[in-house]
Design a protein around this motif. Sequence first.
Motif, PDB file in Angstrom:
ATOM      1  N   GLY B 224       8.044   7.548 -23.357  1.00 45.31           N
ATOM      2  CA  GLY B 224       8.361   7.410 -21.938  1.00 45.31           C
ATOM      3  C   GLY B 224       7.759   8.525 -21.098  1.00 45.31           C
ATOM      4  N   GLN B 225       7.896   9.763 -21.603  1.00 45.21           N
ATOM      5  CA  GLN B 225       7.335  10.908 -20.866  1.00 45.21           C
ATOM      6  C   GLN B 225       5.831  10.786 -20.717  1.00 45.21           C
ATOM      7  OE1 GLN B 225       8.711  14.099 -23.307  1.00 45.21           O
ATOM      8  NE2 GLN B 225      10.458  14.599 -21.981  1.00 45.21           N
ATOM      9  N   LEU B 226       5.211  10.346 -21.793  1.00 40.30           N
ATOM     10  CA  LEU B 226       3.750  10.220 -21.729  1.00 40.30           C
ATOM     11  C   LEU B 226       3.354   9.199 -20.681  1.00 40.30           C
ATOM     12  CD1 LEU B 226       2.560  10.392 -25.431  1.00 40.30           C
ATOM     13  CD2 LEU B 226       2.218  12.047 -23.606  1.00 40.30           C
ATOM     14  N   LYS B 227       4.101   8.105 -20.673  1.00 33.89           N
ATOM     15  CA  LYS B 227       3.784   7.081 -19.677  1.00 33.89           C
ATOM     16  C   LYS B 227       4.071   7.620 -18.286  1.00 33.89           C
ATOM     17  CE  LYS B 227       5.002   3.227 -22.663  1.00 33.89           C
ATOM     18  NZ  LYS B 227       6.171   2.385 -22.947  1.00 33.89           N
ATOM     19  N   ALA B 228       5.207   8.306 -18.158  1.00 30.03           N
ATOM     20  CA  ALA B 228       5.597   8.808 -16.847  1.00 30.03           C
ATOM     21  C   ALA B 228       4.595   9.835 -16.337  1.00 30.03           C
ATOM     22  CB  ALA B 228       6.989   9.420 -16.916  1.00 30.03           C
ATOM     23  N   SER B 229       4.003  10.592 -17.274  1.00 34.71           N
ATOM     24  CA  SER B 229       3.072  11.633 -16.847  1.00 34.71           C
ATOM     25  C   SER B 229       1.848  11.017 -16.180  1.00 34.71           C
ATOM     26  CB  SER B 229       2.654  12.495 -18.041  1.00 34.71           C
ATOM     27  OG  SER B 229       1.805  11.753 -18.887  1.00 34.71           O
ATOM     28  N   VAL B 230       1.564   9.778 -16.511  1.00 27.58           N
ATOM     29  CA  VAL B 230       0.465   9.096 -15.837  1.00 27.58           C
ATOM     30  C   VAL B 230       0.937   8.633 -14.458  1.00 27.58           C
ATOM     31  CG1 VAL B 230      -1.140   7.184 -15.970  1.00 27.58           C
ATOM     32  CG2 VAL B 230      -0.512   8.423 -18.024  1.00 27.58           C
ATOM     33  N   GLY B 231       2.234   8.300 -14.360  1.00 26.62           N
ATOM     34  CA  GLY B 231       2.888   8.094 -13.069  1.00 26.62           C
ATOM     35  C   GLY B 231       2.434   6.889 -12.294  1.00 26.62           C
ATOM     36  N   THR B 232       1.931   5.884 -12.929  1.00 19.92           N
ATOM     37  CA  THR B 232       1.494   4.718 -12.166  1.00 19.92           C
ATOM     38  C   THR B 232       2.385   3.514 -12.422  1.00 19.92           C
ATOM     39  OG1 THR B 232      -0.060   4.182 -13.903  1.00 19.92           O
ATOM     40  CG2 THR B 232      -0.918   5.389 -12.004  1.00 19.92           C
ATOM     41  N   GLY B 233       3.619   3.756 -12.859  1.00 25.21           N
ATOM     42  CA  GLY B 233       4.547   2.648 -13.016  1.00 25.21           C
ATOM     43  C   GLY B 233       4.904   2.100 -11.640  1.00 25.21           C
ATOM     44  N   ALA B 234       5.492   0.930 -11.606  1.00 25.11           N
ATOM     45  CA  ALA B 234       5.820   0.354 -10.304  1.00 25.11           C
ATOM     46  C   ALA B 234       7.081  -0.486 -10.379  1.00 25.11           C
ATOM     47  CB  ALA B 234       4.652  -0.494  -9.803  1.00 25.11           C
ATOM     48  N   LEU B 235       7.833  -0.487  -9.240  1.00 22.91           N
ATOM     49  CA  LEU B 235       8.975  -1.395  -9.086  1.00 22.91           C
ATOM     50  C   LEU B 235       8.474  -2.618  -8.339  1.00 22.91           C
ATOM     51  CD1 LEU B 235      12.079  -2.033  -9.058  1.00 22.91           C
ATOM     52  CD2 LEU B 235      12.126  -0.868  -6.833  1.00 22.91           C
ATOM     53  N   HIS B 236       8.694  -3.783  -8.923  1.00 19.38           N
ATOM     54  CA  HIS B 236       8.289  -5.008  -8.253  1.00 19.38           C
ATOM     55  C   HIS B 236       9.540  -5.762  -7.832  1.00 19.38           C
ATOM     56  CE1 HIS B 236       4.314  -4.328  -9.998  1.00 19.38           C
ATOM     57  NE2 HIS B 236       4.928  -4.111 -11.150  1.00 19.38           N
ATOM     58  N   VAL B 237       9.597  -6.224  -6.579  1.00 20.34           N
ATOM     59  CA  VAL B 237      10.740  -7.035  -6.157  1.00 20.34           C
ATOM     60  C   VAL B 237      10.237  -8.351  -5.565  1.00 20.34           C
ATOM     61  CG1 VAL B 237      12.189  -5.019  -5.664  1.00 20.34           C
ATOM     62  CG2 VAL B 237      10.822  -6.022  -3.836  1.00 20.34           C
ATOM     63  N   ARG B 238      11.061  -9.414  -5.745  1.00 20.72           N
ATOM     64  CA  ARG B 238      10.763 -10.693  -5.099  1.00 20.72           C
ATOM     65  C   ARG B 238      11.933 -10.971  -4.161  1.00 20.72           C
ATOM     66  NH1 ARG B 238      10.744 -16.311  -6.542  1.00 20.72           N
ATOM     67  NH2 ARG B 238      11.713 -15.862  -8.543  1.00 20.72           N
ATOM     68  N   LEU B 239      11.597 -11.153  -2.897  1.00 21.27           N
ATOM     69  CA  LEU B 239      12.643 -11.283  -1.875  1.00 21.27           C
ATOM     70  C   LEU B 239      13.113 -12.726  -1.775  1.00 21.27           C
ATOM     71  CD1 LEU B 239      10.690  -9.167   0.734  1.00 21.27           C
ATOM     72  CD2 LEU B 239      12.642  -8.387  -0.625  1.00 21.27           C
ATOM     73  N   LEU B 240      14.424 -12.886  -1.496  1.00 23.60           N
ATOM     74  CA  LEU B 240      14.954 -14.230  -1.268  1.00 23.60           C
ATOM     75  C   LEU B 240      14.344 -14.808   0.003  1.00 23.60           C
ATOM     76  CD1 LEU B 240      18.750 -13.977  -2.155  1.00 23.60           C
ATOM     77  CD2 LEU B 240      16.998 -15.350  -3.302  1.00 23.60           C
ATOM     78  N   ASP B 241      14.216 -13.939   1.024  1.00 21.59           N
ATOM     79  CA  ASP B 241      13.703 -14.393   2.317  1.00 21.59           C
ATOM     80  C   ASP B 241      12.481 -13.570   2.699  1.00 21.59           C
ATOM     81  OD1 ASP B 241      13.181 -15.130   4.876  1.00 21.59           O
ATOM     82  OD2 ASP B 241      15.113 -14.450   5.705  1.00 21.59           O
ATOM     83  N   PRO B 242      11.295 -14.204   2.709  1.00 17.85           N
ATOM     84  CA  PRO B 242      10.076 -13.451   3.018  1.00 17.85           C
ATOM     85  C   PRO B 242      10.154 -12.736   4.369  1.00 17.85           C
ATOM     86  CG  PRO B 242       9.522 -15.614   2.172  1.00 17.85           C
ATOM     87  CD  PRO B 242      11.010 -15.607   2.358  1.00 17.85           C
ATOM     88  N   ALA B 243      11.006 -13.219   5.253  1.00 19.94           N
ATOM     89  CA  ALA B 243      11.115 -12.601   6.580  1.00 19.94           C
ATOM     90  C   ALA B 243      11.671 -11.183   6.507  1.00 19.94           C
ATOM     91  CB  ALA B 243      11.997 -13.460   7.492  1.00 19.94           C
ATOM     92  N   THR B 244      12.385 -10.869   5.440  1.00 15.48           N
ATOM     93  CA  THR B 244      12.972  -9.531   5.329  1.00 15.48           C
ATOM     94  C   THR B 244      11.960  -8.515   4.797  1.00 15.48           C
ATOM     95  OG1 THR B 244      13.748  -9.976   3.092  1.00 15.48           O
ATOM     96  CG2 THR B 244      15.304 -10.433   4.886  1.00 15.48           C
ATOM     97  N   ARG B 245      10.724  -8.934   4.584  1.00 16.77           N
ATOM     98  CA  ARG B 245       9.766  -8.042   3.932  1.00 16.77           C
ATOM     99  C   ARG B 245       9.528  -6.735   4.689  1.00 16.77           C
ATOM    100  NH1 ARG B 245       4.117  -9.120   0.708  1.00 16.77           N
ATOM    101  NH2 ARG B 245       2.924  -8.692   2.566  1.00 16.77           N
ATOM    102  N   PRO B 246       9.321  -6.743   6.002  1.00 16.92           N
ATOM    103  CA  PRO B 246       9.097  -5.445   6.671  1.00 16.92           C
ATOM    104  C   PRO B 246      10.283  -4.494   6.497  1.00 16.92           C
ATOM    105  CG  PRO B 246       8.500  -7.272   8.112  1.00 16.92           C
ATOM    106  CD  PRO B 246       9.192  -7.880   6.928  1.00 16.92           C
ATOM    107  N   ALA B 247      11.516  -5.029   6.600  1.00 13.86           N
ATOM    108  CA  ALA B 247      12.706  -4.192   6.427  1.00 13.86           C
ATOM    109  C   ALA B 247      12.773  -3.650   5.005  1.00 13.86           C
ATOM    110  CB  ALA B 247      13.965  -4.996   6.742  1.00 13.86           C
ATOM    111  N   ALA B 248      12.493  -4.532   4.032  1.00 13.69           N
ATOM    112  CA  ALA B 248      12.545  -4.123   2.625  1.00 13.69           C
ATOM    113  C   ALA B 248      11.495  -3.046   2.361  1.00 13.69           C
ATOM    114  CB  ALA B 248      12.314  -5.336   1.722  1.00 13.69           C
ATOM    115  N   ALA B 249      10.316  -3.207   2.954  1.00  9.40           N
ATOM    116  CA  ALA B 249       9.245  -2.231   2.751  1.00  9.40           C
ATOM    117  C   ALA B 249       9.678  -0.858   3.254  1.00  9.40           C
ATOM    118  CB  ALA B 249       7.976  -2.686   3.463  1.00  9.40           C
TER     119      ALA B 249
END
Lengths: 278, 332
Positions: B224-249
């Motif tokens: 995990g540390q080795l992966k984290a040291s590269v630091g390019t992991g990402a959280l991906h979310v899928r919104l119920l309502d695309p209209a909320t995207r600016p707020a979510a961002a």
Amino acid sequence: MTTTPTAPDAADTAAVRRAISSTPRPPRPGPLSAALTFGWRGMLKVKHVPEQLLDVTVTPVMFLLMFTYLFGGAIAGSTSAYLDYTLPGLLVMSVLFTTVYSGVSLNTDLTKGVVDRFRSLPIWRPAPLLGSLLGDSVRYVIAGTVIIVVGVALGYRPDAGVAGALASLALVVVFSFGLSWVFCVLGLLLRTPNAVMNAGFMGIFPLTFLSNVFVDPATLPGPLQAFVEVNPISVLATACRSLMAGEPDGTAIVVSLVVAAALALVFLPLTTRLYRGR
Amino acid sequence: MTLQAPLAIEATALAKSFGDATAVAGIDLAVPAGVIYGVLGPNGAGKTTTIRMLATLIAPDSGSARVLGHDVVAEADAVRDLVSLTGQLASVDEDLTGCENLVLLGRLLGLRRAAARARADELLEAFGIAAAGGRLVKHYSGGMRRRLDIAASLVVTPSLMFLDEPTTGLDPRSRNQVWEIARALVAEGTTILLCTQYLEEADQLADGIAVIDRGRVIAEGTPGQLKASVGTGALHVRLLDPATRPAAAAVLERAVGTVVPAPDPGRLSAQCADSARAALGVAELARAGIGLADFSLDQPSLDEVFLALTGHAAEDAAAGEPPAPTREEQPS
């Protein structure tokens, strides 16, 4: 792939865990016990790979038949007279050829990596070497016995009877112990088992022919005769003839034993040193 | 990994050259007891040479190493008492049967004849090679041979086991079995030093990893540390309502990290190195009343780690150099 359908071809993790949790470490084996175990390994190999034994016994038997019947009459006047002269020499040749295989099998071990496992064990360092030579001695005895038995079948009758034959065989086997360390060094220095075999026979073959094994040195030109007479293989063959004849040649026997001891004294430490360094 | 635990292996500036070729250029290792520790690197990186030094097969040119508290040079026999070696080339005797191999090792380890025989039978049974116990090893399949090789290392349970490329050339089923055996061993208290060129293998098994390249340790840590040291992991979310995207961002930008809009109008990704921040981001979205259809956190693979650390891919390096199995690293 050879798998047996009736057996579960899989590790049983629970059984593995049981197996590894249940062993107290036994005390280390003694040097002799370790060497004898390696001797047992050598004998198992003779059992599982008998072809090796065939190689070293067929050639001398071939020589025995060829020389006796092809050249015997020309060299000694009659085939039976020649058989009397050459059989002790062929015994020497047969067993000495076998010693090359000590180096070959050592090299085979090294190329297969099984030696790494042995060397990672807490055992007496020279045990694998000494043990494999113990196993090899079985090969020496078999090779020697084959020649004597074939000789007897062809009409060879040593004056000293069974005792003479056994004494000759014993002397040749002892000499082979000394000589085999030379091939062990080759086995440690060269890259492949084939290279060891070629280099070994390149040395032992001419040495055996440039001796009194096949012809009486008296018929040879001066310089060659001088060489043949100091060749240790000639001395060993002379010693064996004398033992077979029931008139032991003390000098030849002692010189043979001294040469064997000298070879061991030089090449055994060299072998252990090279073996350690690999 | 507990740093307080006694160290099973402690190597300092360990180095070895063969002629002009530097195989190991100064390796430091600190392996805690009771774990699987991975040494990861492409072929020719110096893994096997390192193992051979630690297992007392060859002496280092310089540097020092202690294995289970014993110096590998001065107390080699004490080390040999406690370790066993499973080589890259299955180091069992091909000209003997599987059973004979195990009995031979049992005898060499000091078991009496009957005990050695019983132990051989027990191991053959446990490793699923009982039916082939009387056959010559040269007729074994790759998986059977590897299992026998591991069984041979367990005739007397070692405190530390060197597993050198244990699954190279195995099919996935045999590979999984070897992994299971390795996990079982650690569960019973044995420490394992695992050398591998497979990133997945290290990720699956190892508690700690040292990445080595060209004879040096270039990175160390948990997977995990080795992966984290590269630091390019990402959280991906899928919104119920695309209209909320600016707020979510806006929420994710504040709580997690740089937001990368996805082509899909209902999705968002935020760069994120650790799961705590990602969880916080998801919680913040919920607090802001933004509904999610799903979310995921992905980490960079060890392949990416290797690329980031060395500037070249592990597989490329392996393909570009000739394989260097045990014997060929040695001068003859």
